[in-house]
Design a protein around this motif. Structure first.
Motif, PDB file in Angstrom:
ATOM      1  N   ASP A 137       0.827  -1.212   0.000  1.00 51.30           N
ATOM      2  CA  ASP A 137       0.000   0.000   0.000  1.00 51.30           C
ATOM      3  C   ASP A 137       0.857   1.255   0.000  1.00 51.30           C
ATOM      4  O   ASP A 137       0.599   2.204  -0.751  1.00 51.30           O
ATOM      5  CB  ASP A 137      -0.925   0.005   1.221  1.00 51.30           C
ATOM      6  CG  ASP A 137      -2.039  -1.028   1.116  1.00 51.30           C
ATOM      7  OD1 ASP A 137      -2.325  -1.462  -0.022  1.00 51.30           O
ATOM      8  OD2 ASP A 137      -2.599  -1.394   2.163  1.00 51.30           O
ATOM      9  N   ALA A 138       1.880   1.279   0.854  1.00 50.22           N
ATOM     10  CA  ALA A 138       2.726   2.469   0.984  1.00 50.22           C
ATOM     11  C   ALA A 138       3.474   2.775  -0.304  1.00 50.22           C
ATOM     12  O   ALA A 138       3.720   3.945  -0.637  1.00 50.22           O
ATOM     13  CB  ALA A 138       3.710   2.287   2.136  1.00 50.22           C
ATOM     14  N   LEU A 139       3.851   1.742  -1.052  1.00 45.43           N
ATOM     15  CA  LEU A 139       4.629   1.918  -2.274  1.00 45.43           C
ATOM     16  C   LEU A 139       3.749   2.037  -3.521  1.00 45.43           C
ATOM     17  O   LEU A 139       4.265   2.159  -4.632  1.00 45.43           O
ATOM     18  CB  LEU A 139       5.612   0.757  -2.439  1.00 45.43           C
ATOM     19  CG  LEU A 139       6.675   0.632  -1.339  1.00 45.43           C
ATOM     20  CD1 LEU A 139       7.473  -0.648  -1.503  1.00 45.43           C
ATOM     21  CD2 LEU A 139       7.606   1.838  -1.350  1.00 45.43           C
ATOM     22  N   GLY A 140       2.443   1.975  -3.323  1.00 43.77           N
ATOM     23  CA  GLY A 140       1.523   2.140  -4.450  1.00 43.77           C
ATOM     24  C   GLY A 140       1.544   1.001  -5.431  1.00 43.77           C
ATOM     25  O   GLY A 140       1.408   1.204  -6.651  1.00 43.77           O
ATOM     26  N   THR A 141       1.702  -0.223  -4.924  1.00 43.17           N
ATOM     27  CA  THR A 141       1.723  -1.384  -5.797  1.00 43.17           C
ATOM     28  C   THR A 141       0.876  -2.490  -5.171  1.00 43.17           C
ATOM     29  O   THR A 141       0.262  -2.293  -4.124  1.00 43.17           O
ATOM     30  CB  THR A 141       3.170  -1.870  -6.038  1.00 43.17           C
ATOM     31  OG1 THR A 141       3.168  -2.901  -7.019  1.00 43.17           O
ATOM     32  CG2 THR A 141       3.808  -2.373  -4.764  1.00 43.17           C
ATOM     33  N   THR A 142       0.859  -3.637  -5.785  1.00 42.36           N
ATOM     34  CA  THR A 142       0.093  -4.757  -5.248  1.00 42.36           C
ATOM     35  C   THR A 142       1.029  -5.734  -4.545  1.00 42.36           C
ATOM     36  O   THR A 142       2.236  -5.762  -4.811  1.00 42.36           O
ATOM     37  CB  THR A 142      -0.653  -5.494  -6.367  1.00 42.36           C
ATOM     38  OG1 THR A 142       0.314  -6.108  -7.250  1.00 42.36           O
ATOM     39  CG2 THR A 142      -1.536  -4.532  -7.159  1.00 42.36           C
ATOM     40  N   GLU A 143       0.454  -6.555  -3.671  1.00 41.26           N
ATOM     41  CA  GLU A 143       1.258  -7.566  -2.986  1.00 41.26           C
ATOM     42  C   GLU A 143       1.875  -8.536  -3.998  1.00 41.26           C
ATOM     43  O   GLU A 143       3.028  -8.960  -3.844  1.00 41.26           O
ATOM     44  CB  GLU A 143       0.400  -8.330  -1.978  1.00 41.26           C
ATOM     45  CG  GLU A 143      -0.050  -7.487  -0.789  1.00 41.26           C
ATOM     46  CD  GLU A 143      -0.836  -8.298   0.210  1.00 41.26           C
ATOM     47  OE1 GLU A 143      -0.330  -9.358   0.644  1.00 41.26           O
ATOM     48  OE2 GLU A 143      -1.965  -7.885   0.548  1.00 41.26           O
ATOM     49  N   ARG A 144       1.104  -8.860  -5.019  1.00 43.84           N
ATOM     50  CA  ARG A 144       1.605  -9.798  -6.023  1.00 43.84           C
ATOM     51  C   ARG A 144       2.813  -9.229  -6.761  1.00 43.84           C
ATOM     52  O   ARG A 144       3.820  -9.917  -6.957  1.00 43.84           O
ATOM     53  CB  ARG A 144       0.487 -10.125  -7.007  1.00 43.84           C
ATOM     54  CG  ARG A 144       0.845 -11.195  -8.022  1.00 43.84           C
ATOM     55  CD  ARG A 144      -0.366 -11.558  -8.881  1.00 43.84           C
ATOM     56  NE  ARG A 144      -0.055 -12.601  -9.838  1.00 43.84           N
ATOM     57  CZ  ARG A 144      -0.929 -13.103 -10.685  1.00 43.84           C
ATOM     58  NH1 ARG A 144      -2.180 -12.668 -10.697  1.00 43.84           N
ATOM     59  NH2 ARG A 144      -0.560 -14.049 -11.536  1.00 43.84           N
ATOM     60  N   THR A 145       2.709  -7.951  -7.154  1.00 45.04           N
ATOM     61  CA  THR A 145       3.828  -7.325  -7.859  1.00 45.04           C
ATOM     62  C   THR A 145       5.049  -7.221  -6.958  1.00 45.04           C
ATOM     63  O   THR A 145       6.190  -7.484  -7.383  1.00 45.04           O
ATOM     64  CB  THR A 145       3.421  -5.919  -8.355  1.00 45.04           C
ATOM     65  OG1 THR A 145       2.348  -6.051  -9.287  1.00 45.04           O
ATOM     66  CG2 THR A 145       4.593  -5.223  -9.023  1.00 45.04           C
ATOM     67  N   LEU A 146       4.828  -6.848  -5.704  1.00 48.37           N
ATOM     68  CA  LEU A 146       5.945  -6.707  -4.769  1.00 48.37           C
ATOM     69  C   LEU A 146       6.597  -8.062  -4.491  1.00 48.37           C
ATOM     70  O   LEU A 146       7.832  -8.150  -4.390  1.00 48.37           O
ATOM     71  CB  LEU A 146       5.455  -6.068  -3.472  1.00 48.37           C
ATOM     72  CG  LEU A 146       6.525  -5.626  -2.470  1.00 48.37           C
ATOM     73  CD1 LEU A 146       7.533  -4.686  -3.124  1.00 48.37           C
ATOM     74  CD2 LEU A 146       5.875  -4.960  -1.259  1.00 48.37           C
ATOM     75  N   ALA A 147       5.791  -9.089  -4.385  1.00 46.18           N
ATOM     76  CA  ALA A 147       6.333 -10.431  -4.169  1.00 46.18           C
ATOM     77  C   ALA A 147       7.209 -10.861  -5.353  1.00 46.18           C
ATOM     78  O   ALA A 147       8.278 -11.459  -5.174  1.00 46.18           O
ATOM     79  CB  ALA A 147       5.203 -11.430  -3.951  1.00 46.18           C
ATOM     80  N   ARG A 148       6.761 -10.552  -6.563  1.00 53.06           N
ATOM     81  CA  ARG A 148       7.559 -10.884  -7.749  1.00 53.06           C
ATOM     82  C   ARG A 148       8.877 -10.112  -7.761  1.00 53.06           C
ATOM     83  O   ARG A 148       9.926 -10.656  -8.146  1.00 53.06           O
ATOM     84  CB  ARG A 148       6.755 -10.561  -9.010  1.00 53.06           C
ATOM     85  CG  ARG A 148       5.638 -11.556  -9.313  1.00 53.06           C
ATOM     86  CD  ARG A 148       4.856 -11.115 -10.538  1.00 53.06           C
ATOM     87  NE  ARG A 148       3.865 -12.113 -10.950  1.00 53.06           N
ATOM     88  CZ  ARG A 148       2.968 -11.909 -11.895  1.00 53.06           C
ATOM     89  NH1 ARG A 148       2.945 -10.757 -12.555  1.00 53.06           N
ATOM     90  NH2 ARG A 148       2.101 -12.858 -12.208  1.00 53.06           N
ATOM     91  N   LEU A 149       8.828  -8.839  -7.346  1.00 53.15           N
ATOM     92  CA  LEU A 149      10.044  -8.038  -7.276  1.00 53.15           C
ATOM     93  C   LEU A 149      11.051  -8.653  -6.317  1.00 53.15           C
ATOM     94  O   LEU A 149      12.252  -8.720  -6.612  1.00 53.15           O
ATOM     95  CB  LEU A 149       9.715  -6.608  -6.834  1.00 53.15           C
ATOM     96  CG  LEU A 149       9.361  -5.600  -7.914  1.00 53.15           C
ATOM     97  CD1 LEU A 149       9.029  -4.255  -7.279  1.00 53.15           C
ATOM     98  CD2 LEU A 149      10.519  -5.439  -8.895  1.00 53.15           C
TER      99      LEU A 149
END
Length: 269
Positions: free
Chosen positions: A181-193
């Motif tokens: 939420d803080a980074l303006g992305t989704t959990e799925r995208t952040l997990a992939r990163l």
């Protein structure tokens, strides 16, 4: 804008002696890419230092030094305040140490000698006693075990933001969903990163920061229970499990190994 630090370019003696320099780095300090005619053992306390050399990234550990052979180009970055010291080893003596950049585990004897030299502000050996200390120090380092890089680092701006907080607060920090939420992305995208940039999950990454901080705390005169509480655990057992996962032994066993001067190379990947 980052603070820029330019390390000394001239040997303060006759060129054949080991010499030291000491610095207190303020947050957000960058040492631009450079090299030296001598090898360097870089040491940091109080904060993590990121170093890039030979297309590899290294993160400083409290019980290790980063060894950089003569002539190797490198640059470093400090996110937080760092007490820094550097042992500079002339070419002839550097041949006794690895021919590649690596993390070297510091034995208790090595740590004691470095702490004594630092406390006295020794830059060059001026007495026969200090020359003998340096001889022992080089012997210890020539036998030091290499430690594989344990904390991955990344240039990705989103993950760098997380890394800064994990370094500052390894005991806590935001949960994964809150970071998304803080980074303006989704959990799925952040997990992939995390997987693509770090090769591991966010949970694993955070655990490794906690483990490194735990190593630092265990070298102080506080109980294992206090270490666990400081790291944000409500009980001792989860910390013991975390420590055993990476060290292969309990925190108490590691302390006993330290006292006996035969602690295993830590951490292990």
């Amino acid at each position: 804008m980052a603070n820029i630090y330019q390390p000394p370019e001239q040997h303060p003696g006759d060129g054949s002696q080991v010499f030291f320099y000491y610095q207190h780095f303020s947050p957000d300090t960058l040492t631009p890419i450079h090299n030296h005619q001598w090898g360097q053992l870089q040491l940091s306390r109080g904060g993590l230092m990121e170093l890039v050399a030979e297309e590899q990234r290294f993160m400083s550990l409290s019980h290790c030094g980063i060894w950089i052979p003569p002539g190797v180009k490198h640059e470093s970055y400090m996110r937080r305040c760092v007490q820094y010291s550097c042992m500079n080893v002339p070419l002839a003596l550097a041949a006794r140490l690895p021919d590649h950049t690596c993390l070297l585990e510091l034995s208790p004897i090595t740590e004691a000698i470095l702490a004594d030299l630092n406390l006295r502000g020794v830059e060059l050996a001026q007495t026969p006693a200090d020359e003998r200390l340096l001889s022992v120090l080089l012997d210890q380092l020539s036998q030091a075990r290499e430690v594989q890089p344990f904390l991955p680092v990344t240039d990705h701006p989103l993950l760098q933001t997380i890394a800064a907080e994990l370094e500052a607060m390894p005991e806590g920090g935001r949960r994964f969903a809150a970071w998304a939420d803080a980074l303006g992305t989704t959990e799925r995208t952040l997990a992939r990163l995390c997987q693509s940039q770090l090769g591991m999950s966010f949970i694993e990454w955070r655990q490794r920061y906690r483990f490194i901080h735990g190593l630092q705390l265990l070298r102080q005169a506080i109980s294992v229970k206090e270490v666990a509480l400081t790291l944000g655990y409500h009980q001792t057992s989860p910390f013991i499990s975390l420590f055993r996962k990476y060290a292969g032994c309990t925190p108490q066993a590691y302390r006993q190994q330290l006292a006996q001067g035969n602690a295993a190379a830590l951490p292990r990947p």
